[in-house]
Design a protein around this motif. Structure first.
Motif, PDB file in Angstrom:
ATOM      1  N   ILE A  79      64.155  33.259 -27.969  1.00 52.90           N
ATOM      2  CA  ILE A  79      65.568  33.549 -28.227  1.00 52.90           C
ATOM      3  C   ILE A  79      66.121  34.538 -27.212  1.00 52.90           C
ATOM      4  O   ILE A  79      65.749  35.704 -27.190  1.00 52.90           O
ATOM      5  CB  ILE A  79      65.747  34.076 -29.661  1.00 52.90           C
ATOM      6  N   THR A  80      66.985  34.022 -26.332  1.00 53.40           N
ATOM      7  CA  THR A  80      67.703  34.834 -25.334  1.00 53.40           C
ATOM      8  C   THR A  80      66.744  35.754 -24.567  1.00 53.40           C
ATOM      9  O   THR A  80      66.871  36.973 -24.601  1.00 53.40           O
ATOM     10  CB  THR A  80      68.817  35.657 -26.009  1.00 53.40           C
ATOM     11  N   PRO A  81      65.784  35.192 -23.839  1.00 61.98           N
ATOM     12  CA  PRO A  81      64.773  36.037 -23.195  1.00 61.98           C
ATOM     13  C   PRO A  81      65.154  36.599 -21.827  1.00 61.98           C
ATOM     14  O   PRO A  81      64.478  37.503 -21.340  1.00 61.98           O
ATOM     15  CB  PRO A  81      63.578  35.082 -23.048  1.00 61.98           C
ATOM     16  N   LEU A  82      66.223  36.081 -21.205  1.00 64.27           N
ATOM     17  CA  LEU A  82      66.516  36.436 -19.812  1.00 64.27           C
ATOM     18  C   LEU A  82      67.899  37.060 -19.658  1.00 64.27           C
ATOM     19  O   LEU A  82      68.796  36.844 -20.473  1.00 64.27           O
ATOM     20  CB  LEU A  82      66.438  35.187 -18.929  1.00 64.27           C
ATOM     21  N   HIS A  83      68.067  37.797 -18.562  1.00 65.93           N
ATOM     22  CA  HIS A  83      69.369  38.409 -18.285  1.00 65.93           C
ATOM     23  C   HIS A  83      70.460  37.351 -18.141  1.00 65.93           C
ATOM     24  O   HIS A  83      71.594  37.537 -18.607  1.00 65.93           O
ATOM     25  CB  HIS A  83      69.287  39.247 -17.005  1.00 65.93           C
ATOM     26  N   GLU A  84      70.140  36.233 -17.467  1.00 69.69           N
ATOM     27  CA  GLU A  84      71.159  35.209 -17.280  1.00 69.69           C
ATOM     28  C   GLU A  84      71.576  34.562 -18.598  1.00 69.69           C
ATOM     29  O   GLU A  84      72.696  34.045 -18.716  1.00 69.69           O
ATOM     30  CB  GLU A  84      70.696  34.139 -16.289  1.00 69.69           C
ATOM     31  N   ASP A  85      70.693  34.598 -19.575  1.00 70.35           N
ATOM     32  CA  ASP A  85      71.058  34.087 -20.893  1.00 70.35           C
ATOM     33  C   ASP A  85      72.115  34.981 -21.532  1.00 70.35           C
ATOM     34  O   ASP A  85      73.104  34.494 -22.085  1.00 70.35           O
ATOM     35  CB  ASP A  85      69.824  34.030 -21.800  1.00 70.35           C
ATOM     36  N   VAL A  86      71.895  36.272 -21.463  1.00 68.11           N
ATOM     37  CA  VAL A  86      72.863  37.228 -22.007  1.00 68.11           C
ATOM     38  C   VAL A  86      74.212  37.065 -21.316  1.00 68.11           C
ATOM     39  O   VAL A  86      75.260  36.948 -21.974  1.00 68.11           O
ATOM     40  CB  VAL A  86      72.342  38.671 -21.842  1.00 68.11           C
ATOM     41  N   ALA A  87      74.191  37.021 -19.994  1.00 62.83           N
ATOM     42  CA  ALA A  87      75.441  36.913 -19.241  1.00 62.83           C
ATOM     43  C   ALA A  87      76.170  35.605 -19.565  1.00 62.83           C
ATOM     44  O   ALA A  87      77.401  35.591 -19.726  1.00 62.83           O
ATOM     45  CB  ALA A  87      75.149  36.997 -17.746  1.00 62.83           C
ATOM     46  N   GLY A  88      75.416  34.517 -19.670  1.00 63.90           N
ATOM     47  CA  GLY A  88      76.029  33.230 -19.951  1.00 63.90           C
ATOM     48  C   GLY A  88      76.662  33.156 -21.332  1.00 63.90           C
ATOM     49  O   GLY A  88      77.738  32.576 -21.510  1.00 63.90           O
ATOM     50  N   LEU A  89      76.015  33.739 -22.315  1.00 62.93           N
ATOM     51  CA  LEU A  89      76.556  33.745 -23.674  1.00 62.93           C
ATOM     52  C   LEU A  89      77.830  34.577 -23.755  1.00 62.93           C
ATOM     53  O   LEU A  89      78.814  34.185 -24.389  1.00 62.93           O
ATOM     54  CB  LEU A  89      75.508  34.276 -24.649  1.00 62.93           C
ATOM     55  N   ILE A  90      77.806  35.719 -23.097  1.00 64.14           N
ATOM     56  CA  ILE A  90      78.997  36.568 -23.098  1.00 64.14           C
ATOM     57  C   ILE A  90      80.154  35.879 -22.384  1.00 64.14           C
ATOM     58  O   ILE A  90      81.305  35.902 -22.847  1.00 64.14           O
ATOM     59  CB  ILE A  90      78.662  37.929 -22.460  1.00 64.14           C
ATOM     60  N   ALA A  91      79.873  35.228 -21.275  1.00 67.28           N
ATOM     61  CA  ALA A  91      80.918  34.546 -20.516  1.00 67.28           C
ATOM     62  C   ALA A  91      81.565  33.426 -21.322  1.00 67.28           C
ATOM     63  O   ALA A  91      82.744  33.096 -21.100  1.00 67.28           O
ATOM     64  CB  ALA A  91      80.338  33.987 -19.219  1.00 67.28           C
ATOM     65  N   ARG A  92      80.829  32.865 -22.252  1.00 61.67           N
ATOM     66  CA  ARG A  92      81.348  31.740 -23.036  1.00 61.67           C
ATOM     67  C   ARG A  92      81.909  32.168 -24.392  1.00 61.67           C
ATOM     68  O   ARG A  92      82.255  31.318 -25.204  1.00 61.67           O
ATOM     69  CB  ARG A  92      80.264  30.686 -23.180  1.00 61.67           C
ATOM     70  N   GLY A  93      81.986  33.480 -24.619  1.00 62.80           N
ATOM     71  CA  GLY A  93      82.729  33.951 -25.777  1.00 62.80           C
ATOM     72  C   GLY A  93      81.945  34.497 -26.939  1.00 62.80           C
ATOM     73  O   GLY A  93      82.519  34.703 -28.015  1.00 62.80           O
ATOM     74  N   ALA A  94      80.663  34.776 -26.770  1.00 67.14           N
ATOM     75  CA  ALA A  94      79.901  35.366 -27.873  1.00 67.14           C
ATOM     76  C   ALA A  94      80.385  36.783 -28.152  1.00 67.14           C
ATOM     77  O   ALA A  94      80.552  37.588 -27.224  1.00 67.14           O
ATOM     78  CB  ALA A  94      78.409  35.389 -27.542  1.00 67.14           C
ATOM     79  N   ASP A  95      80.607  37.089 -29.417  1.00 67.21           N
ATOM     80  CA  ASP A  95      80.957  38.450 -29.819  1.00 67.21           C
ATOM     81  C   ASP A  95      79.703  39.292 -30.035  1.00 67.21           C
ATOM     82  O   ASP A  95      79.710  40.508 -29.848  1.00 67.21           O
ATOM     83  CB  ASP A  95      81.752  38.422 -31.126  1.00 67.21           C
ATOM     84  N   ILE A  96      78.642  38.614 -30.470  1.00 63.16           N
ATOM     85  CA  ILE A  96      77.348  39.234 -30.739  1.00 63.16           C
ATOM     86  C   ILE A  96      76.311  38.407 -30.010  1.00 63.16           C
ATOM     87  O   ILE A  96      76.382  37.168 -30.009  1.00 63.16           O
ATOM     88  CB  ILE A  96      77.045  39.225 -32.256  1.00 63.16           C
ATOM     89  N   VAL A  97      75.346  39.058 -29.393  1.00 63.07           N
ATOM     90  CA  VAL A  97      74.244  38.344 -28.743  1.00 63.07           C
ATOM     91  C   VAL A  97      72.962  38.687 -29.480  1.00 63.07           C
ATOM     92  O   VAL A  97      72.603  39.865 -29.614  1.00 63.07           O
ATOM     93  CB  VAL A  97      74.120  38.712 -27.254  1.00 63.07           C
ATOM     94  N   ALA A  98      72.288  37.652 -29.985  1.00 59.23           N
ATOM     95  CA  ALA A  98      71.023  37.855 -30.692  1.00 59.23           C
ATOM     96  C   ALA A  98      69.864  37.737 -29.707  1.00 59.23           C
ATOM     97  O   ALA A  98      69.847  36.849 -28.849  1.00 59.23           O
ATOM     98  CB  ALA A  98      70.861  36.840 -31.811  1.00 59.23           C
ATOM     99  N   LEU A  99      68.906  38.645 -29.874  1.00 54.50           N
ATOM    100  CA  LEU A  99      67.747  38.731 -28.987  1.00 54.50           C
ATOM    101  C   LEU A  99      66.464  38.747 -29.804  1.00 54.50           C
ATOM    102  O   LEU A  99      66.411  39.389 -30.859  1.00 54.50           O
ATOM    103  CB  LEU A  99      67.806  40.024 -28.166  1.00 54.50           C
ATOM    104  N   ASP A 100      65.448  38.068 -29.333  1.00 51.05           N
ATOM    105  CA  ASP A 100      64.125  38.189 -29.935  1.00 51.05           C
ATOM    106  C   ASP A 100      63.663  39.635 -29.748  1.00 51.05           C
ATOM    107  O   ASP A 100      63.569  40.127 -28.633  1.00 51.05           O
ATOM    108  CB  ASP A 100      63.161  37.225 -29.235  1.00 51.05           C
ATOM    109  N   ALA A 101      63.401  40.310 -30.862  1.00 46.82           N
ATOM    110  CA  ALA A 101      63.008  41.716 -30.807  1.00 46.82           C
ATOM    111  C   ALA A 101      61.531  41.916 -31.109  1.00 46.82           C
ATOM    112  O   ALA A 101      61.092  43.042 -31.350  1.00 46.82           O
ATOM    113  CB  ALA A 101      63.842  42.520 -31.803  1.00 46.82           C
ATOM    114  N   THR A 102      60.753  40.843 -31.095  1.00 48.62           N
ATOM    115  CA  THR A 102      59.346  40.954 -31.466  1.00 48.62           C
ATOM    116  C   THR A 102      58.537  41.640 -30.379  1.00 48.62           C
ATOM    117  O   THR A 102      58.896  41.611 -29.206  1.00 48.62           O
ATOM    118  CB  THR A 102      58.738  39.575 -31.763  1.00 48.62           C
TER     119      THR A 102
END
Length: 226
Positions: A79-102
């Motif tokens: 779940i959202t393991p990379l920096h580009e994943d975070v950036a891509g989700l934000i660019a497409r309108g995510a208000d919250i980004v969920a990350l694997d915290a394990t």
């Protein structure tokens, strides 16, 4: 962005994630699911994938938790393991980004991903499997602690069909915003999550994975015929 937590408090979030490569796994269908969920009373949505997120964002105004799943060869984190994943989700309108915290081997340190989410002015959600992971995420300033991965990691693997209410109670004691997620597949279980201390509840398969929900009924009837 913290006002979003008040919008979600005490409410239902619907995870619109169809079965991978199934007949409903198309952005237009995911967006229709999302609209239907909002019409039914969902206060927020959890959406996987860039194309799905873009399609949903264009059609709803409720808060969206965005995730991107990857199958990596060198890490069990999906779940959202990379920096580009975070950036891509934000660019497409995510208000919250969920990350694997394990606490598992990962390509990018969890703390770095949290910093990227918060640095972009979005809220971070930690998908946890254990209380220790929730504590570590909270120490980094993560705004939402989720029980998402309890029962799905090697450390917590379980065949128990019921959700981990004990983890919710323990997370509640930490303070902050607690999201119940994982095996909340009936209204009674969703209500039990709030009673156990969750601030909000995410429901997925029971609402948006038609193959899974149909299978539950089909299996029950098969047992009845036996």
């Amino acid at each position: 962005m913290t006002h979003i937590l008040e919008v979600l408090r005490g409410r239902l979030i619907v995870s619109c994630q169809p079965v991978d490569h199934g007949p409903m796994d198309r952005p237009g269908i995911v967006a229709a699911m999302a609209e239907a969920a909002v019409a039914g009373g969902a206060a927020g949505l959890r959406i996987e994938g860039f194309d799905n997120l873009a399609a949903v964002r264009a059609r709803v105004s409720v808060p969206i938790i965005g995730i991107l799943k990857r199958d990596l060869t060198d890490s069990p984190v999906r779940i959202t393991p990379l920096h580009e994943d975070v950036a891509g989700l934000i660019a497409r309108g995510a208000d919250i980004v969920a990350l694997d915290a394990t606490a598992r081997p990962r390509p990018v340190p969890f703390a770095d991903l949290v910093a990227a989410v918060r640095g972009a002015g979005r809220l971070a959600m930690a998908d946890c499997a254990t209380l220790a992971e929730a504590k570590a995420a909270q120490a980094l300033g993560v705004e939402i602690l989720g029980s998402t991965l309890s029962g799905y990691t090697e450390e917590t693997l379980s065949a128990d069909p019921l959700p981990d209410l004990a983890l919710l109670r323990a997370m509640r004691a930490l303070g902050g915003f607690v999201m119940a997620e994982g095996r909340y597949n009936s209204p009674d279980l969703a209500a039990a999550a709030l009673a156990a201390g969750a601030d909000a509840v995410t429901v997925g398969s029971a609402l948006t994975r038609l193959e899974h929900a149909t299978g539950w009924f089909a299996a029950a009837l098969a047992r009845g015929r036996a």
